[in-house]
Scaffold this active site. Structure first.
Site, PDB file in Angstrom:
ATOM      1  CG  ASP A 101     -14.203 -52.694  57.445  1.00 49.63           C
ATOM      2  OD1 ASP A 101     -15.338 -52.721  57.956  1.00 49.63           O
ATOM      3  OD2 ASP A 101     -13.154 -52.549  58.098  1.00 49.63           O
ATOM      4  CG  HIS A 301     -18.223 -56.790  57.159  1.00 45.90           C
ATOM      5  ND1 HIS A 301     -18.462 -55.491  56.753  1.00 45.90           N
ATOM      6  CD2 HIS A 301     -16.939 -56.809  57.622  1.00 45.90           C
ATOM      7  CE1 HIS A 301     -17.382 -54.746  56.974  1.00 45.90           C
ATOM      8  NE2 HIS A 301     -16.443 -55.530  57.487  1.00 45.90           N
TER       9      HIS A 301
END
Length: 331
Positions: A101, A301
């Site tokens: 991320d 994610h």
């Protein structure tokens, strides 16, 4: 099993908390938002047992590391600088740099700016996206409208209070709801988190009936404790998106010049973000030398937490390919 130790390290102008285990070539692990060293809890020992020195850091503004007050202290220059200072503080000349991320953005930019210090780079969720004609914040607003979460995060105070009011609730909602199939309360499936006018970021998610199999109540408690000082430092990373674009003009059309691996979950909503799919298709062009992109089926994610064994195996194989370990024969 190797014992994970914790300490504070002076890295330039900030003190950073690190968790480390093992000896051997350094693998530096950089978390994303809103995470901490804890997001690498499954990989630290796996890497150590494979013959590496694994170091997971709370990046500036997170967890037990220092939280500078000024927003401008969270630019990409400061974040890459922290990595460089940390390598020096650890008495290391180079590392395999791994990021997830926002940590992937730091990892890619470290490889761009200081290739002499990076044996290989691994980005997770976000691939290397070269600097475009406008900032990534402008790209997100153009693609998804003013309500996109990255824009909502720009306002000092509002998002800070929203996320910080009940950290346990924040992590229960956010860690559960980051898949492409996550259901916001409107029962639609927006390609990116969208905050309706007059609502808060957390309003867009419903309370999960159960935690996913990879997440426990103990994990929620651990994250809540890491954010006892609030979310402002972490949110300040977003508040530098325009500044980062202005500061990195010298990197325009830059390419990665070390071996690179990209890992992404098939259900990661980051795949919908501007430029991401194009960057994946252009990986061989954007990386000079060996590169590989791996899509992990049915993973969202939170890549290294949802698929710990797959990620650990991929990191070990990649690290061995760029930082060979010389095993001493048994006596």
């Amino acid at each position: 099993m190797n014992s994970v130790t914790h300490r504070l390290v002076q890295a330039g102008d900030v003190r950073l908390h690190i968790a480390e285990a093992g000896t051997g070539p350094l693998v530096l692990l950089l978390h994303g938002f809103p995470e901490a060293w804890y997001s690498w809890r499954h990989q630290i020992n796996a890497l150590a047992e494979a013959g590496f020195r694994a170091v997971a850091v709370d990046q500036r503004g997170y967890g037990q590391s220092e939280h500078p007050t000024a927003v401008e202290k969270y630019s990409i220059m400061h974040l890459v600088g922290d990595v460089i200072h940390l390598l020096h503080a650890l008495d290391e000349k180079a590392a395999v740099v791994v990021g997830h991320d926002w940590g992937a953005e730091v990892a890619w930019h470290t490889a761009l700016m200081r290739p002499d210090l990076v044996r290989g780079v691994v980005g997770m969720s976000l691939p290397y996206r070269p600097r475009g004609a406008q900032s990534q914040l402008a790209d997100m607003v153009e693609a998804f409208g003013d309500g996109v979460y990255t824009n909502y995060f720009q306002r000092p105070g509002a998002a800070d209070a929203d996320l910080g009011a009940d950290p346990r609730k924040t992590f229960r909602l956010m860690l559960r709801g980051a898949r492409k199939s996550a259901q916001p309360r409107a029962h639609s499936r927006p390609p990116a988190p969208i905050v309706p006018a007059g609502r808060t970021y957390l309003d867009i998610y419903s309370e999960p009936a159960n935690l996913p199999a990879w997440l426990t109540e103990a994990d929620i408690e651990a994250y809540a404790a890491e954010f006892s000082a609030g979310f402002s430092g972490a949110l300040n990373w977003y508040r530098n998106m325009d500044r980062n674009w202005e500061l990195t003009a010298f990197l325009h059309n830059g390419v990665i010049r070390c071996p690179a691996l990209y890992l992404v979950g098939q259900q990661d909503r980051c795949l919908n973000f501007p430029g991401v799919r194009d960057a994946i298709e252009r990986l061989d062009e954007l990386v000079v030398g060996r590169s590989e992109a791996v899509v992990l089926p049915d993973v969202g994610h939170w890549t290294q937490q949802e698929a710990p064994e797959q990620v650990s195996t991929a990191l070990i194989e990649f690290a061995r390919s760029v930082a060979p370990i010389a095993y001493e024969p048994a006596r």
